[in-house]
Scaffold this motif. Structure first.
Motif, PDB file in Angstrom:
ATOM      1  N   ILE A  23      -8.606   0.885  -9.605  1.00 29.42           N
ATOM      2  CA  ILE A  23      -9.696   0.189  -9.797  1.00 29.42           C
ATOM      3  C   ILE A  23     -11.132   0.481  -9.122  1.00 29.42           C
ATOM      4  CG2 ILE A  23     -10.429  -2.171  -8.958  1.00 29.42           C
ATOM      5  CD1 ILE A  23      -8.161  -2.013 -11.038  1.00 29.42           C
ATOM      6  N   ALA A  24     -10.896   1.574  -8.205  1.00 30.25           N
ATOM      7  CA  ALA A  24     -12.031   2.137  -7.637  1.00 30.25           C
ATOM      8  C   ALA A  24     -12.738   3.050  -8.529  1.00 30.25           C
ATOM      9  CB  ALA A  24     -11.836   2.614  -6.275  1.00 30.25           C
ATOM     10  N   VAL A  25     -11.919   3.561  -9.111  1.00 33.94           N
ATOM     11  CA  VAL A  25     -12.605   4.554 -10.139  1.00 33.94           C
ATOM     12  C   VAL A  25     -13.322   4.045 -11.166  1.00 33.94           C
ATOM     13  CG1 VAL A  25     -12.103   6.749 -11.719  1.00 33.94           C
ATOM     14  CG2 VAL A  25     -10.905   6.460  -9.732  1.00 33.94           C
ATOM     15  N   LEU A  26     -12.490   3.047 -11.813  1.00 33.82           N
ATOM     16  CA  LEU A  26     -13.381   2.229 -13.026  1.00 33.82           C
ATOM     17  C   LEU A  26     -14.383   1.358 -12.496  1.00 33.82           C
ATOM     18  CD1 LEU A  26      -9.858   0.906 -14.416  1.00 33.82           C
ATOM     19  CD2 LEU A  26     -11.433   2.561 -15.334  1.00 33.82           C
ATOM     20  N   PHE A  27     -14.401   0.941 -11.308  1.00 34.36           N
ATOM     21  CA  PHE A  27     -15.496   0.262 -10.765  1.00 34.36           C
ATOM     22  C   PHE A  27     -16.980   1.309 -10.907  1.00 34.36           C
ATOM     23  CE2 PHE A  27     -18.261  -1.263  -7.130  1.00 34.36           C
ATOM     24  CZ  PHE A  27     -18.500  -2.696  -7.683  1.00 34.36           C
ATOM     25  N   ALA A  28     -16.591   2.509 -10.202  1.00 37.86           N
ATOM     26  CA  ALA A  28     -17.796   3.281 -10.082  1.00 37.86           C
ATOM     27  C   ALA A  28     -18.163   3.616 -11.510  1.00 37.86           C
ATOM     28  CB  ALA A  28     -16.937   4.659  -9.385  1.00 37.86           C
ATOM     29  N   PHE A  35     -15.770  -6.240   0.836  1.00 39.03           N
ATOM     30  CA  PHE A  35     -15.458  -7.084  -0.502  1.00 39.03           C
ATOM     31  C   PHE A  35     -15.648  -8.406  -0.551  1.00 39.03           C
ATOM     32  CE2 PHE A  35     -11.933  -9.568  -2.620  1.00 39.03           C
ATOM     33  CZ  PHE A  35     -12.747  -9.909  -3.692  1.00 39.03           C
ATOM     34  N   ASN A  36     -15.272  -9.185   0.457  1.00 40.76           N
ATOM     35  CA  ASN A  36     -15.318 -10.598   0.493  1.00 40.76           C
ATOM     36  C   ASN A  36     -16.572 -11.382   0.850  1.00 40.76           C
ATOM     37  OD1 ASN A  36     -13.275 -12.788  -0.470  1.00 40.76           O
ATOM     38  ND2 ASN A  36     -12.996 -13.295   1.551  1.00 40.76           N
ATOM     39  N   ILE A  37     -16.916 -10.782   2.121  1.00 35.16           N
ATOM     40  CA  ILE A  37     -18.152 -11.246   2.817  1.00 35.16           C
ATOM     41  C   ILE A  37     -19.296 -10.844   2.231  1.00 35.16           C
ATOM     42  CG2 ILE A  37     -19.409 -11.635   4.828  1.00 35.16           C
ATOM     43  CD1 ILE A  37     -16.628 -12.836   4.937  1.00 35.16           C
ATOM     44  N   MET A  55     -18.806  -2.056  -2.033  1.00 31.34           N
ATOM     45  CA  MET A  55     -17.546  -2.319  -2.480  1.00 31.34           C
ATOM     46  C   MET A  55     -16.897  -1.301  -2.901  1.00 31.34           C
ATOM     47  SD  MET A  55     -18.503  -5.991  -4.957  1.00 31.34           S
ATOM     48  CE  MET A  55     -16.720  -5.884  -5.318  1.00 31.34           C
ATOM     49  N   LEU A  56     -17.386  -0.162  -3.281  1.00 35.12           N
ATOM     50  CA  LEU A  56     -16.650   1.143  -3.685  1.00 35.12           C
ATOM     51  C   LEU A  56     -16.013   1.336  -2.080  1.00 35.12           C
ATOM     52  CD1 LEU A  56     -18.789   3.505  -5.773  1.00 35.12           C
ATOM     53  CD2 LEU A  56     -16.511   2.594  -6.082  1.00 35.12           C
ATOM     54  N   ILE A  57     -16.663   1.425  -1.034  1.00 38.45           N
ATOM     55  CA  ILE A  57     -16.117   1.536   0.404  1.00 38.45           C
ATOM     56  C   ILE A  57     -14.820   0.657   0.432  1.00 38.45           C
ATOM     57  CG2 ILE A  57     -16.419   1.591   2.784  1.00 38.45           C
ATOM     58  CD1 ILE A  57     -19.316   2.164   2.267  1.00 38.45           C
ATOM     59  N   SER A  58     -14.815  -0.636   0.199  1.00 37.48           N
ATOM     60  CA  SER A  58     -13.908  -1.478   0.260  1.00 37.48           C
ATOM     61  C   SER A  58     -12.623  -0.910  -0.409  1.00 37.48           C
ATOM     62  CB  SER A  58     -14.402  -2.897  -0.308  1.00 37.48           C
ATOM     63  OG  SER A  58     -13.258  -3.828  -0.239  1.00 37.48           O
ATOM     64  N   MET A  59     -12.999  -0.595  -1.699  1.00 38.95           N
ATOM     65  CA  MET A  59     -11.796  -0.129  -2.514  1.00 38.95           C
ATOM     66  C   MET A  59     -11.120   0.919  -2.001  1.00 38.95           C
ATOM     67  SD  MET A  59     -13.711  -0.887  -6.195  1.00 38.95           S
ATOM     68  CE  MET A  59     -14.207  -2.369  -6.777  1.00 38.95           C
TER      69      MET A  59
END
Length: 419
Positions: A397-402, A326-328, A285-289
């Motif tokens: 969003i990517a930074v917060l997710f990590a 992300f989706n799949i 998901m990080l790759i996706s972001m």
């Protein structure tokens, strides 16, 4: 007929009946109807509004009371019938309400199609993580074919795009009744809790910190997805206002250029099993972001000629990774981390957070921001600034997710989906 082939046809048509208009509706709205940006944001929010209510509701119905394939067929027939009315609408406010009804019928079928495929495959001893992505890839191909048909028949600015989708939606609805039976899996125990009696068991997933955080960030990424769906084709078509680009391929066949995104999807879908088993859901998901950051950033500096054209094409290529990872992957993560009794409901919750709250927030906020901050007095859009604004959003969003999503990868978890 071979089971995998039958599910492949289902997947192809599921996204064909969406792709016929989703990417080109912006051209129809702004160029043909010449309606406003805020109203367009409201119309696109119908995807979100319906996804907040309907996927979870239909997931409960499929878990408790009705065969999933029957419910799926009924919804598609009603979706097709509603689409037939859209080209007749001459007022943007009325268009909103008709589209809302159409989306009430269509949006829950996305998660239902996943639930049907998962049930049929597992019931016939297939490895879902291995077998599902090659089936799902045909959904993307269906989306591409629909986009190409709409563009090559010169209907990207015409109401005919809705007729194309309507016809095939009704055919898909009829076809669904021929699929293997997918009966309800969740019976009511005698000592059932109130949530169980109401069919809302899946809401307990929000009590799990990891799942709650996963759903929260799914919502934020769902907002990013709607941005590119809403404005991608309109962005490319707007280059036609510049004399040097008016006859370029990017302008004349903007939908075909955008379809590179879906072609890219077909390749990255097939890579999902490897990436999930190797890296786990957090890294995927990080790759996706970060791919979303590149998607928007490349658009910001793209144009129809030379290096600018390369950037537009790269943006479309990286979209495949941004969407699929992300989706799949998210759908498979939900499948492998929930009890089989609530999987249809859990898929509905995932849909609610991404295409529901996420889509609604992305549609309404972006429509307001663009109309009030990035629209010139003559109505032209400041596309460079718009895409940079979106890229910054995805990066945050990517930074917060990590930082906040805590998940330790276990390869066995990805394989064990038959419990």
């Amino acid at each position: 007929m071979n089971l995998k082939l039958r599910l492949t046809i289902l997947s192809f048509l599921q996204f064909f009946v969406w792709g016929a208009w989703l990417i080109t509706i912006g051209v129809y709205w702004f160029s043909t109807k010449q309606w406003g940006g805020s109203e367009f944001g409201a119309v696109f929010s119908t995807l979100g509004i319906s996804s907040i209510i309907m996927p979870a509701l239909t997931g409960i119905i499929a878990d408790r009371w009705m065969n999933a394939e029957r419910l799926y067929g009924i919804l598609h027939i009603l979706y097709g019938i509603t689409l037939f009315f859209l080209p007749q609408v001459s007022d943007p406010n009325q268009f909103f309400w008709v589209m809302l009804i159409a989306m009430f019928f269509y949006m829950p079928t996305i998660s239902l199609s996943n639930s049907i495929a998962y049930y049929v495959l597992k019931n016939n001893d297939y490895d879902v993580v291995k077998v599902f992505p090659p089936i799902r890839v045909w959904g993307t191909i269906g989306f591409i074919v629909a986009m190409w048909i709409t563009n090559l028949t010169d209907n990207k600015d015409s109401g005919n795009q809705f007729y194309i989708a309507a016809l095939f939606a009704i055919l898909l609805g009829i076809y669904a009744f021929t699929l293997p039976k997918c009966p309800p899996q969740n019976t009511i125990p005698k000592n059932a809790t109130t949530l169980e009696k109401l069919g809302l068991n899946a809401l307990s997933l929000f009590g799990n910190g990891k799942m709650a955080m996963f759903f929260l960030f799914s919502m934020f990424l769902g907002a990013a997805l709607q941005l590119t769906n809403m404005y991608g084709d309109a962005f490319l078509s707007d280059f036609g206002k510049m004399p040097q680009y008016a006859d370029s391929l990017v302008v004349k066949r903007s939908t075909l250029i955008m379809s590179i995104s879906q072609v890219s999807e077909t390749l990255f879908i097939l890579a999902i099993p490897f990436f999930l088993k190797k890296f786990g859901i957090k890294k995927v998901m990080l790759i996706s972001m970060f791919a979303w950051v590149l998607r928007f950033g490349f658009f910001a500096y793209g144009d129809p000629e030379g290096f600018g054209l390369i950037l537009i094409i790269l943006s479309c290529i990286v979209y495949g990774m941004a969407f699929d990872f992300f989706n799949i992957s998210g759908s498979l993560f939900v499948e492998t981390n929930t009890d089989f009794k609530i999987r249809s409901s859990a898929q509905g919750l995932f849909m609610m957070m991404t295409n529901g709250f996420g889509a609604m927030i992305g549609s309404l906020v972006s429509g307001w921001v663009i109309q009030n901050n990035f629209t010139l007095p003559n109505g032209d859009k400041m596309w460079h600034e718009i895409w940079l604004y979106f890229a910054a959003y995805a990066l945050i969003i990517a930074v917060l997710f990590a930082i906040f999503f805590k998940h330790k990868h276990d390869p066995k978890e990805v394989v064990n989906v038959n419990h």
